[in-house]
Design a protein around this motif. Structure first.
Motif, mmCIF file in Angstrom:
data_model
loop_
_atom_site.group_PDB
_atom_site.id
_atom_site.type_symbol
_atom_site.label_atom_id
_atom_site.label_comp_id
_atom_site.label_asym_id
_atom_site.label_seq_id
_atom_site.Cartn_x
_atom_site.Cartn_y
_atom_site.Cartn_z
ATOM 1 N N ALA A 200 -34.700 -17.479 0.832
ATOM 2 C CA ALA A 200 -34.209 -18.494 1.898
ATOM 3 C C ALA A 200 -33.362 -19.564 0.891
ATOM 4 C CB ALA A 200 -35.512 -19.062 2.978
ATOM 5 N N GLN A 201 -33.525 -19.310 -0.183
ATOM 6 C CA GLN A 201 -32.836 -20.216 -0.945
ATOM 7 C C GLN A 201 -32.195 -20.525 -1.895
ATOM 8 O OE1 GLN A 201 -35.845 -23.837 -2.368
ATOM 9 N NE2 GLN A 201 -36.829 -23.685 0.047
ATOM 10 N N CYS A 202 -32.286 -19.246 -3.116
ATOM 11 C CA CYS A 202 -32.252 -18.249 -3.842
ATOM 12 C C CYS A 202 -30.247 -17.728 -3.218
ATOM 13 C CB CYS A 202 -32.844 -17.958 -4.579
ATOM 14 S SG CYS A 202 -33.618 -19.298 -5.627
ATOM 15 N N PRO A 203 -29.710 -18.014 -4.075
ATOM 16 C CA PRO A 203 -28.990 -16.083 -3.835
ATOM 17 C C PRO A 203 -29.102 -15.061 -4.396
ATOM 18 C CG PRO A 203 -27.804 -17.140 -6.125
ATOM 19 C CD PRO A 203 -29.054 -18.006 -5.555
ATOM 20 N N PRO A 204 -28.674 -13.569 -3.575
ATOM 21 C CA PRO A 204 -29.498 -12.936 -3.779
ATOM 22 C C PRO A 204 -29.321 -12.115 -4.889
ATOM 23 C CG PRO A 204 -27.644 -11.788 -2.328
ATOM 24 C CD PRO A 204 -27.864 -13.808 -2.575
ATOM 25 N N GLU A 205 -30.686 -11.642 -5.507
ATOM 26 C CA GLU A 205 -29.987 -10.525 -6.440
ATOM 27 C C GLU A 205 -29.791 -9.313 -7.005
ATOM 28 O OE1 GLU A 205 -33.048 -12.457 -10.217
ATOM 29 O OE2 GLU A 205 -33.257 -13.165 -8.316
ATOM 30 N N PRO A 206 -28.949 -8.765 -7.510
ATOM 31 C CA PRO A 206 -28.383 -7.143 -6.841
ATOM 32 C C PRO A 206 -30.064 -6.394 -7.786
ATOM 33 C CG PRO A 206 -27.207 -7.943 -8.790
ATOM 34 C CD PRO A 206 -28.273 -9.683 -8.094
ATOM 35 N N GLU A 207 -30.669 -7.142 -8.970
ATOM 36 C CA GLU A 207 -31.501 -5.442 -8.264
ATOM 37 C C GLU A 207 -33.085 -6.377 -8.196
ATOM 38 O OE1 GLU A 207 -33.654 -8.442 -12.604
ATOM 39 O OE2 GLU A 207 -31.106 -7.361 -12.654
ATOM 40 N N ASP A 208 -32.644 -7.180 -7.449
ATOM 41 C CA ASP A 208 -33.934 -7.105 -6.215
ATOM 42 C C ASP A 208 -33.999 -6.043 -5.603
ATOM 43 O OD1 ASP A 208 -34.311 -9.583 -7.536
ATOM 44 O OD2 ASP A 208 -34.518 -10.878 -5.641
ATOM 45 N N ARG A 209 -35.460 -5.437 -5.553
ATOM 46 C CA ARG A 209 -35.932 -4.151 -4.779
ATOM 47 C C ARG A 209 -37.203 -4.438 -3.817
ATOM 48 N NH1 ARG A 209 -34.926 1.136 -8.109
ATOM 49 N NH2 ARG A 209 -36.035 -0.059 -9.491
ATOM 50 N N THR A 210 -37.612 -3.860 -2.829
ATOM 51 C CA THR A 210 -38.743 -3.988 -2.319
ATOM 52 C C THR A 210 -39.394 -3.002 -3.202
ATOM 53 O OG1 THR A 210 -38.183 -2.744 -0.272
ATOM 54 C CG2 THR A 210 -37.945 -5.183 -0.308
ATOM 55 N N PHE A 211 -41.008 -3.023 -3.452
ATOM 56 C CA PHE A 211 -41.460 -1.627 -4.274
ATOM 57 C C PHE A 211 -41.486 -0.772 -2.610
ATOM 58 C CE2 PHE A 211 -42.256 -4.881 -7.578
ATOM 59 C CZ PHE A 211 -41.764 -4.015 -8.428
ATOM 60 N N ALA A 212 -41.890 -1.682 -1.653
ATOM 61 C CA ALA A 212 -41.954 0.135 -0.136
ATOM 62 C C ALA A 212 -41.036 0.728 -0.847
ATOM 63 C CB ALA A 212 -41.057 -0.723 1.117
ATOM 64 N N ALA A 213 -39.746 0.498 -1.038
ATOM 65 C CA ALA A 213 -38.553 1.490 -1.818
ATOM 66 C C ALA A 213 -39.091 2.198 -2.899
ATOM 67 C CB ALA A 213 -37.321 0.939 -2.272
ATOM 68 N N LEU A 214 -40.492 1.763 -4.031
ATOM 69 C CA LEU A 214 -40.816 2.405 -4.768
ATOM 70 C C LEU A 214 -42.011 2.543 -4.878
ATOM 71 C CD1 LEU A 214 -39.353 -0.620 -6.742
ATOM 72 C CD2 LEU A 214 -38.280 1.351 -7.040
ATOM 73 N N ARG A 215 -42.364 3.032 -4.023
ATOM 74 C CA ARG A 215 -44.102 3.528 -3.329
ATOM 75 C C ARG A 215 -44.356 4.782 -4.783
ATOM 76 N NH1 ARG A 215 -46.928 0.683 -0.469
ATOM 77 N NH2 ARG A 215 -48.961 2.823 -0.857
ATOM 78 N N ASP A 216 -43.192 6.106 -4.147
ATOM 79 C CA ASP A 216 -43.461 7.003 -5.464
ATOM 80 C C ASP A 216 -42.543 7.176 -6.715
ATOM 81 O OD1 ASP A 216 -44.214 8.217 -2.764
ATOM 82 O OD2 ASP A 216 -42.419 8.567 -2.134
ATOM 83 N N THR A 217 -42.747 6.139 -7.328
ATOM 84 C CA THR A 217 -42.430 5.794 -8.170
ATOM 85 C C THR A 217 -43.615 5.524 -8.805
ATOM 86 O OG1 THR A 217 -41.753 4.107 -8.107
ATOM 87 C CG2 THR A 217 -40.128 5.453 -8.108
ATOM 88 N N PRO A 218 -43.609 5.948 -10.536
ATOM 89 C CA PRO A 218 -44.876 5.661 -11.274
ATOM 90 C C PRO A 218 -44.238 3.585 -10.896
ATOM 91 C CG PRO A 218 -43.415 6.973 -12.629
ATOM 92 C CD PRO A 218 -42.474 6.347 -10.932
ATOM 93 N N TYR A 219 -45.909 3.216 -11.196
ATOM 94 C CA TYR A 219 -45.964 1.824 -11.213
ATOM 95 C C TYR A 219 -46.588 1.557 -12.407
ATOM 96 C CZ TYR A 219 -46.247 -1.830 -7.596
ATOM 97 O OH TYR A 219 -45.717 -2.776 -7.150
ATOM 98 N N LEU A 220 -47.145 0.028 -12.495
ATOM 99 C CA LEU A 220 -47.438 -0.179 -14.499
ATOM 100 C C LEU A 220 -48.343 -1.450 -14.182
ATOM 101 C CD1 LEU A 220 -43.879 -1.594 -15.488
ATOM 102 C CD2 LEU A 220 -45.891 0.650 -15.934
#
Ligand SMILES: [Zn+2]
Ligand SMILES: [Zn+2]
Ligand SMILES: [Zn+2]
Length: 332
Positions: A200-220
């Motif tokens: 709510a306080q910071c400007p959005p970052e283009p690289e921010d992605r929710t991990f819901a969008a990454l569920r099927d990708t490998p995870y670390l």
């Protein structure tokens, strides 16, 4: 949570969720204990967990707070002044239906040695020791909590804390309502309720992605070190790089299937809590901000090998050490 919300009209409102004993009347009256974590309790079960969690005073506004289990260290959000309990820890009075999820898991163990191994590790048991139904139920609750929080995980946020209705007893969420999921936005160091993607306080970052969008990708699953402290965690490559930029040294990074990484994290959290006493304030005071509030931080002396927790994982540490300016820290 809830002193008032328990639905006395529903049949289970007349049963203590933890031990199955019948309770009568309204919450916190003569024949029924106070409701805790959305469910009715008998007086003896309520008394057992009266001091189980402590408020951390982290959230702004004062309406809700983050509570930490004194036993396992896990976090739960609850309204200030209401009663809650740990998402994971059961107790010696837990019986009947409250252990059913544990019984189901226990029945799978003879056919799934890998799973049995992870449950033993979680419970701190040596190989031939039998897994108790309570330990199995607590493992199931820890996995359910990890999956619930993972749905809200995203880059740039740490220390997610939520409120999963139905835990620790049912092994999965029972109802959608909760006191919300909160997290620490690292860039501005503020705790906020996670409503959508951005701070709510910071400007959005283009690289921010929710991990819901990454569920099927490998995870670390990663382990980094800073000034005598070790921090483990899960996430994508950007999360690891964030720690390195903040001055941490890389110890180990293992890549695995999403669900396996979440499970490994749940086991690690439980084990590291058992391994060492809580960190003193002066140890956490100089942590880099990427470490968050330090709930996944342990002293350097604690020996952790991530490969032991993620048996099918791939060591990808070198992926992060080839970049200029980063050094692999081999001195384990
Ligand atoms: Zn009871
Ligand atoms: Zn606990
Ligand atoms: Zn922010």
């Amino acid at each position: 949570m809830t002193t008032r919300q328990s639905r006395a009209s529903r049949p289970e409102g007349c049963i203590c969720v933890n031990c199955g004993d019948t309770v009568e009347g309204r919450a916190n009256t003569r024949h029924r204990g106070p409701d805790i974590a959305w469910f009715a309790h008998c007086h003896p079960c309520a008394a057992l967990v009266a001091e189980q969690v402590q408020p951390l005073g982290l959230l702004p506004g004062g309406g809700v707070d983050v509570y930490q289990c004194r036993s396992c260290g896990s976090l739960r959000v609850c309204r200030t002044g209401w009663r809650t309990r740990c998402h994971i820890c059961l107790d010696e009075r837990s019986a009947g239906l409250s252990l059913a999820a544990g019984a189901r898991l226990l029945a799978r163990l003879p056919d799934e040695p890998g799973l049995a191994d992870r449950v033993r590790r979680f419970a701190g048991l040596a190989d031939p020791e039998p897994v108790s139904i309570r330990a199995a139920a607590e493992f199931q609750a820890a996995i359910a909590l990890g999956e619930e929080l993972d749905r809200r995980r995203r880059d740039g946020w740490a220390d997610l804390a939520g409120d999963v209705h139905g835990l620790p007893w049912y092994g999965e969420r029972q109802a959608p309502f909760s006191h919300g999921t909160w997290g620490l936005h690292l860039r501005c160091d503020s705790w906020q309720r996670l409503r959508d993607r951005s701070c709510a306080q910071c400007p959005p970052e283009p690289e921010d992605r929710t991990f819901a969008a990454l569920r099927d990708t490998p995870y670390l699953l990663y382990l980094v070190r800073h000034r005598g402290l070790l921090k483990f965690g899960v996430g994508g490559a950007s999360r690891v790089r964030q720690h390195l930029r903040a001055g941490a040294q890389l110890v180990e990074v293992v890549e695995g299937r999403h669900a396996d990484v979440i499970e490994a994290e749940a086991v690690l959290k439980r084990q590291k809590r058992a391994a060492g006493e809580p960190l003193r304030w002066w140890r956490t005071r100089r942590m880099p901000e990427s470490f968050g509030a330090g709930t996944e931080v342990v002293r350097n002396g604690v020996r952790i090998r991530l490969g032991d927790y993620l048996r099918d994982g791939i060591d990808v540490t070198s992926r992060f050490t080839s970049a200029p300016g980063t050094t692999r820290d081999n001195a384990r």
